[in-house]
Design a protein around this motif. Structure first.
Motif, PDB file in Angstrom:
ATOM      1  N   SER A  92       0.846  -1.195   0.000  1.00 43.81           N
ATOM      2  CA  SER A  92       0.000   0.000   0.000  1.00 43.81           C
ATOM      3  C   SER A  92       0.881   1.245   0.000  1.00 43.81           C
ATOM      4  CB  SER A  92      -0.907   0.006   1.228  1.00 43.81           C
ATOM      5  OG  SER A  92      -0.166   0.319   2.387  1.00 43.81           O
ATOM      6  N   VAL A  93       0.260   2.374  -0.344  1.00 47.08           N
ATOM      7  CA  VAL A  93       0.988   3.637  -0.410  1.00 47.08           C
ATOM      8  C   VAL A  93       1.491   4.060   0.965  1.00 47.08           C
ATOM      9  CG1 VAL A  93      -1.013   5.155  -0.062  1.00 47.08           C
ATOM     10  CG2 VAL A  93       0.888   5.938  -1.489  1.00 47.08           C
ATOM     11  N   GLU A  94       0.928   3.491   2.018  1.00 51.43           N
ATOM     12  CA  GLU A  94       1.358   3.799   3.382  1.00 51.43           C
ATOM     13  C   GLU A  94       2.834   3.456   3.609  1.00 51.43           C
ATOM     14  OE1 GLU A  94       0.162   2.399   7.954  1.00 51.43           O
ATOM     15  OE2 GLU A  94      -1.045   1.739   6.234  1.00 51.43           O
ATOM     16  N   VAL A  95       3.352   2.518   2.812  1.00 47.17           N
ATOM     17  CA  VAL A  95       4.733   2.051   2.992  1.00 47.17           C
ATOM     18  C   VAL A  95       5.749   3.086   2.493  1.00 47.17           C
ATOM     19  CG1 VAL A  95       6.359   0.230   2.272  1.00 47.17           C
ATOM     20  CG2 VAL A  95       4.029  -0.352   2.923  1.00 47.17           C
ATOM     21  N   VAL A  96       5.301   4.067   1.706  1.00 48.53           N
ATOM     22  CA  VAL A  96       6.221   5.058   1.135  1.00 48.53           C
ATOM     23  C   VAL A  96       7.089   5.698   2.199  1.00 48.53           C
ATOM     24  CG1 VAL A  96       6.336   7.327   0.023  1.00 48.53           C
ATOM     25  CG2 VAL A  96       4.824   5.579  -0.885  1.00 48.53           C
ATOM     26  N   ARG A  97       6.484   6.091   3.292  1.00 44.52           N
ATOM     27  CA  ARG A  97       7.237   6.782   4.350  1.00 44.52           C
ATOM     28  C   ARG A  97       8.343   5.892   4.910  1.00 44.52           C
ATOM     29  NH1 ARG A  97       4.415   9.936   9.455  1.00 44.52           N
ATOM     30  NH2 ARG A  97       6.300  10.969  10.216  1.00 44.52           N
ATOM     31  N   HIS A  98       8.067   4.608   5.005  1.00 43.13           N
ATOM     32  CA  HIS A  98       9.069   3.680   5.540  1.00 43.13           C
ATOM     33  C   HIS A  98      10.161   3.399   4.514  1.00 43.13           C
ATOM     34  CE1 HIS A  98       6.394   3.046   8.936  1.00 43.13           C
ATOM     35  NE2 HIS A  98       5.418   2.810   8.079  1.00 43.13           N
ATOM     36  N   LEU A 100      11.441   5.489   2.574  1.00 44.56           N
ATOM     37  CA  LEU A 100      12.323   6.649   2.526  1.00 44.56           C
ATOM     38  C   LEU A 100      13.614   6.420   3.304  1.00 44.56           C
ATOM     39  CD1 LEU A 100      12.387   9.552   1.402  1.00 44.56           C
ATOM     40  CD2 LEU A 100      11.377  10.312   3.547  1.00 44.56           C
ATOM     41  N   CYS A 101      13.498   5.726   4.415  1.00 42.14           N
ATOM     42  CA  CYS A 101      14.681   5.481   5.254  1.00 42.14           C
ATOM     43  C   CYS A 101      14.900   3.986   5.468  1.00 42.14           C
ATOM     44  CB  CYS A 101      14.526   6.182   6.598  1.00 42.14           C
ATOM     45  SG  CYS A 101      14.440   7.978   6.481  1.00 42.14           S
ATOM     46  N   ALA A 102      14.513   3.178   4.485  1.00 46.60           N
ATOM     47  CA  ALA A 102      14.632   1.731   4.641  1.00 46.60           C
ATOM     48  C   ALA A 102      16.078   1.257   4.562  1.00 46.60           C
ATOM     49  CB  ALA A 102      13.802   1.013   3.584  1.00 46.60           C
ATOM     50  N   GLY A 103      16.910   1.981   3.837  1.00 44.42           N
ATOM     51  CA  GLY A 103      18.307   1.573   3.696  1.00 44.42           C
ATOM     52  C   GLY A 103      19.180   2.216   4.751  1.00 44.42           C
ATOM     53  N   ASP A 104      20.447   2.342   4.431  1.00 41.44           N
ATOM     54  CA  ASP A 104      21.401   2.960   5.352  1.00 41.44           C
ATOM     55  C   ASP A 104      21.386   4.472   5.113  1.00 41.44           C
ATOM     56  OD1 ASP A 104      23.423   3.501   7.113  1.00 41.44           O
ATOM     57  OD2 ASP A 104      25.029   2.911   5.751  1.00 41.44           O
ATOM     58  N   GLY A 105      20.449   5.147   5.707  1.00 38.63           N
ATOM     59  CA  GLY A 105      20.315   6.589   5.501  1.00 38.63           C
ATOM     60  C   GLY A 105      19.147   6.899   4.581  1.00 38.63           C
ATOM     61  N   LEU A 106      19.036   8.153   4.211  1.00 39.04           N
ATOM     62  CA  LEU A 106      17.926   8.626   3.386  1.00 39.04           C
ATOM     63  C   LEU A 106      18.098   8.127   1.944  1.00 39.04           C
ATOM     64  CD1 LEU A 106      15.503  10.592   3.857  1.00 39.04           C
ATOM     65  CD2 LEU A 106      16.963  12.396   2.959  1.00 39.04           C
ATOM     66  N   ASP A 107      17.016   7.609   1.370  1.00 36.77           N
ATOM     67  CA  ASP A 107      17.044   7.095   0.004  1.00 36.77           C
ATOM     68  C   ASP A 107      16.689   8.225  -0.963  1.00 36.77           C
ATOM     69  OD1 ASP A 107      16.269   5.885  -2.514  1.00 36.77           O
ATOM     70  OD2 ASP A 107      16.233   3.961  -1.453  1.00 36.77           O
ATOM     71  N   ARG A 108      17.690   8.681  -1.717  1.00 40.67           N
ATOM     72  CA  ARG A 108      17.490   9.823  -2.614  1.00 40.67           C
ATOM     73  C   ARG A 108      16.440   9.529  -3.688  1.00 40.67           C
ATOM     74  NH1 ARG A 108      22.007  13.849  -4.332  1.00 40.67           N
ATOM     75  NH2 ARG A 108      20.883  15.224  -5.752  1.00 40.67           N
ATOM     76  N   GLU A 113      11.101  10.635  -5.975  1.00 42.63           N
ATOM     77  CA  GLU A 113       9.820  10.146  -6.486  1.00 42.63           C
ATOM     78  C   GLU A 113       8.656  10.702  -5.667  1.00 42.63           C
ATOM     79  OE1 GLU A 113       9.761   5.913  -6.843  1.00 42.63           O
ATOM     80  OE2 GLU A 113      11.426   5.854  -8.273  1.00 42.63           O
ATOM     81  N   VAL A 114       8.835  10.767  -4.348  1.00 43.78           N
ATOM     82  CA  VAL A 114       7.798  11.360  -3.490  1.00 43.78           C
ATOM     83  C   VAL A 114       7.563  12.809  -3.880  1.00 43.78           C
ATOM     84  CG1 VAL A 114       7.315  12.139  -1.133  1.00 43.78           C
ATOM     85  CG2 VAL A 114       8.125   9.813  -1.525  1.00 43.78           C
ATOM     86  N   LEU A 115       8.638  13.544  -4.137  1.00 42.84           N
ATOM     87  CA  LEU A 115       8.511  14.952  -4.506  1.00 42.84           C
ATOM     88  C   LEU A 115       7.862  15.120  -5.881  1.00 42.84           C
ATOM     89  CD1 LEU A 115      11.906  16.223  -3.128  1.00 42.84           C
ATOM     90  CD2 LEU A 115       9.650  16.828  -2.248  1.00 42.84           C
ATOM     91  N   ASP A 116       8.109  14.189  -6.802  1.00 35.98           N
ATOM     92  CA  ASP A 116       7.434  14.217  -8.106  1.00 35.98           C
ATOM     93  C   ASP A 116       5.919  14.158  -7.912  1.00 35.98           C
ATOM     94  OD1 ASP A 116       9.771  14.312  -9.583  1.00 35.98           O
ATOM     95  OD2 ASP A 116       9.866  12.141  -9.902  1.00 35.98           O
ATOM     96  N   ILE A 117       5.480  13.177  -7.112  1.00 35.67           N
ATOM     97  CA  ILE A 117       4.045  13.003  -6.867  1.00 35.67           C
ATOM     98  C   ILE A 117       3.488  14.206  -6.115  1.00 35.67           C
ATOM     99  CG2 ILE A 117       2.303  11.554  -5.764  1.00 35.67           C
ATOM    100  CD1 ILE A 117       3.639  10.252  -8.167  1.00 35.67           C
ATOM    101  N   THR A 184      -0.937  11.206   3.230  1.00 35.82           N
ATOM    102  CA  THR A 184       0.025  10.138   2.932  1.00 35.82           C
ATOM    103  C   THR A 184       1.391  10.699   2.577  1.00 35.82           C
ATOM    104  OG1 THR A 184      -1.721   8.672   2.136  1.00 35.82           O
ATOM    105  CG2 THR A 184       0.514   8.215   1.373  1.00 35.82           C
ATOM    106  N   PHE A 185       1.428  11.700   1.692  1.00 34.82           N
ATOM    107  CA  PHE A 185       2.714  12.151   1.161  1.00 34.82           C
ATOM    108  C   PHE A 185       3.363  13.262   1.983  1.00 34.82           C
ATOM    109  CE2 PHE A 185       0.878  10.038  -2.531  1.00 34.82           C
ATOM    110  CZ  PHE A 185       1.951   9.267  -2.922  1.00 34.82           C
ATOM    111  N   GLU A 186       2.570  14.087   2.645  1.00 32.47           N
ATOM    112  CA  GLU A 186       3.156  15.196   3.395  1.00 32.47           C
ATOM    113  C   GLU A 186       4.118  14.718   4.484  1.00 32.47           C
ATOM    114  OE1 GLU A 186       3.688  19.308   3.764  1.00 32.47           O
ATOM    115  OE2 GLU A 186       2.613  18.143   2.267  1.00 32.47           O
TER     116      GLU A 186
END
Length: 263
Positions: A92-98, A100-108, A113-117, A184-186
């Motif tokens: 689900s789109v709810e996972v987007v926030r997670h 973002l920081c799923a790897g070692d640091g912020l995922d560019r 992609e979040v900013l595009d949407i 969701t995106f904010e």
């Protein structure tokens, strides 16, 4: 099934937070493992009993955590076969926030992609309702736009103002779905911006021109000009964000001094 080496390092309960349920914290740990590909699509998570023993929790909390992951589309719970990991693309789109920081640091890539949407939703939302905005709502929108370009605005304040602008248009149009997408995106945008705050460059004088263009479009109640003005403002903000991301990544790539052990 996940390899034994991965299992010994995966699934840790995040630090206890007051007011948070144990099942939420278990779900956080499992979600992080799935998004970091410690468990891959098609693999089976450890059984409830095994997870409960490993984490020192009761099976009821584990079962509740797995249900949360199933609701988010990250696992499929099969009777007699346990929880099978699904591909993140099916989540689900709810996972987007997670993510973002799923790897070692912020995922560019995820942040961009979040900013595009976010840009598409923002430009479309304001353009969609500008003609029907009551005068009082239009005045509030114009005040927000004027304040956006004021020197000294932090990145977080800028994006909260943008969110308030969307809220004004959603309220005027009675658009529930628009508000739900914003919810969701904010948070994902603000998470990314907060992590980068120490790296942002100074004020951008170009914000003033962008804000004036958007203000003129609002006054004219011209949907196409409003959409163009919003995109111009958003892209000025993204230029600063790109610079902050570059500085953030350079800082993370820099070798860190190792503190010698105490004698």
């Amino acid at each position: 099934m996940a390899d034994r080496g991965a299992e010994t390092t995966a699934v840790r309960i995040p630090v206890r937070e007051p007011g948070r349920k144990q099942s939420d914290r278990i779900a956080d740990g499992l979600r992080a493992d799935i998004l970091r590909r410690r468990y891959r699509p098609g693999e089976r998570l450890p059984a409830e009993r095994e997870l409960a023993t490993r984490l020192g929790v009761n099976r009821g909390s584990v079962r509740e955590a797995l249900k949360k992951l199933e609701q988010q589309g990250l696992v499929e719970i099969r009777r007699g076969d346990g929880a099978i990991v699904r591909h993140p693309e099916d989540a689900s789109v709810e996972v987007v926030r997670h993510l973002l920081c799923a790897g070692d640091g912020l995922d560019r890539r995820v942040l961009e992609e979040v900013l595009d949407i976010h840009e598409m939703l923002l430009a479309g939302a304001v353009a969609l309702t500008v003609r029907q905005l009551p005068d009082a709502a239009l005045a509030r929108a114009r005040a927000l736009v004027a304040d956006l370009a004021r020197p000294g605005r932090t990145p977080g304040e800028f994006h909260r103002h943008i969110g308030a602008l969307v809220e004004i248009t959603a309220e005027a149009g009675g658009h529930l779905v628009q508000r739900l997408f914003r919810n969701t995106f904010e948070p994902a945008v603000l998470d990314g911006v907060s992590a980068l705050c120490p790296y942002f460059p100074g004020d951008d004088p170009g914000f003033g021109d962008a804000a004036r263009n958007l203000d003129a479009a609002l006054v004219a109640r011209d949907p196409e000009a409003v959409a163009a003005g919003v995109r111009q403002l958003a892209r000025r903000a993204r230029q600063r964000l790109a610079q902050a991301l570059d500085a953030y990544e350079a800082d993370r790539a820099r070798p860190r001094a190792v503190t010698p052990p105490a004698a």
